[in-house]
Motif scaffolding. Sequence first.
Motif, PDB file in Angstrom:
ATOM      1  N   THR A 236      -6.266  -0.856 -15.817  1.00  0.00           N
ATOM      2  CA  THR A 236      -7.102  -2.078 -15.407  1.00  0.00           C
ATOM      3  C   THR A 236      -6.469  -3.109 -15.101  1.00  0.00           C
ATOM      4  N   PRO A 237      -5.685  -3.617 -15.926  1.00  0.00           N
ATOM      5  CA  PRO A 237      -4.773  -4.844 -15.544  1.00  0.00           C
ATOM      6  C   PRO A 237      -3.800  -4.552 -14.462  1.00  0.00           C
ATOM      7  N   ALA A 242      -1.903  -5.986  -8.992  1.00  0.00           N
ATOM      8  CA  ALA A 242      -1.299  -5.375  -7.633  1.00  0.00           C
ATOM      9  C   ALA A 242      -0.701  -6.301  -6.785  1.00  0.00           C
ATOM     10  N   PRO A 243      -1.425  -7.478  -6.255  1.00  0.00           N
ATOM     11  CA  PRO A 243      -0.828  -8.323  -5.296  1.00  0.00           C
ATOM     12  C   PRO A 243       0.450  -9.058  -6.016  1.00  0.00           C
ATOM     13  N   LEU A 244       0.016  -9.525  -7.358  1.00  0.00           N
ATOM     14  CA  LEU A 244       1.139 -10.149  -8.003  1.00  0.00           C
ATOM     15  C   LEU A 244       2.538  -9.475  -8.110  1.00  0.00           C
ATOM     16  N   LEU A 268      -5.155   4.132  -8.891  1.00  0.00           N
ATOM     17  CA  LEU A 268      -4.063   3.194  -8.504  1.00  0.00           C
ATOM     18  C   LEU A 268      -3.377   3.391  -7.457  1.00  0.00           C
ATOM     19  N   THR A 269      -3.504   4.382  -7.005  1.00  0.00           N
ATOM     20  CA  THR A 269      -2.765   4.679  -5.592  1.00  0.00           C
ATOM     21  C   THR A 269      -3.825   3.879  -4.742  1.00  0.00           C
ATOM     22  N   ARG A 270      -4.969   3.875  -4.521  1.00  0.00           N
ATOM     23  CA  ARG A 270      -5.712   3.202  -3.714  1.00  0.00           C
ATOM     24  C   ARG A 270      -5.736   1.582  -4.002  1.00  0.00           C
ATOM     25  N   ALA A 271      -5.378   1.108  -5.038  1.00  0.00           N
ATOM     26  CA  ALA A 271      -5.345  -0.302  -5.642  1.00  0.00           C
ATOM     27  C   ALA A 271      -4.183  -0.981  -4.845  1.00  0.00           C
TER      28      ALA A 271
END
Length: 294
Positions: A236-237, A242-244, A268-271
């Motif tokens: 979750t975190p 992801a962007p950071l 996770l792959t999608r995120a």
Amino acid sequence: MFELRLLCAEDQVEAVSDALEALEALSVSVEDADAHTEAEQALFGEPGMPPPKEGWQRSRVLALFPSREAADEASQLLQAQDFFAGGRVVDVAEVADQDWVRLTQSQFAPVDVTPEFWIVPTWHEPPEQARQVIRLDPGLAFGTGTHPTTRMCLRWIARQPLRGLRVLDYGCGSGILAIGAAKFGAATVDAVDIDEAAVRSTLDNAQANDVALHAVGLPDAAQGAYDVVLANILATPLKVLAPLLCGHVTAGGHLVLAGILERQAEELTRAYAPFVPLSVADSEDGWILMTARR
């Protein structure tokens, strides 16, 4: 010492535990009374998700007291309380005195990451085949080398040419990944965590391993781009970050993520798809390591 053993319902656990602590129990623990049966329940939590329950539908509560008199008195007082209605005192049993330090230490043996790379508590001698060793004792911060996610990250570190690279350990816990990266030749290693206890633990463990980390602190201590970004947290975190995290990876650099269950690979792959193409690089006991090049 004497142990007071109780059975109670899930919604009584918090009140019973608080009462036992108020009655000066030396320790209070809660177990699933249906453990190892078909009725056993798994309780766990993840950041960003609802907190786990206080107990199980049928909870076994164990309280340790210094004397039988104190345990018996606690038992009698509890049974007189409305919040314990329906609960049951199982028994009061004497607990043999033990060397708790030695007992705890016996549960932590050296851990092999690779045949030549080991995590070794300070009370053990390194195995003869160990060529690289991290000295680490269990503490408040996550990361002793016993969990599959930690071992997979360390295996990745051991197999990479890190010499001369700049590395970030994001969510450093005990600092074990940062220390591993430094021991395998990284030129500069930064380690950050949201928990100040983890920051202190990382500093202490780095010193114990004669490792010099560049920057250790809260997340804002991570500055600029890195050749390798390691994050062993939870799914979750990791999605939120992801962007950071990707923003800290230099062009051509490596992103290494752990704390992910096999069933969470697709989400996770999608995120991370807008930033990097994640793929599964390792797996162990239902956990996976996901990596990408930017």
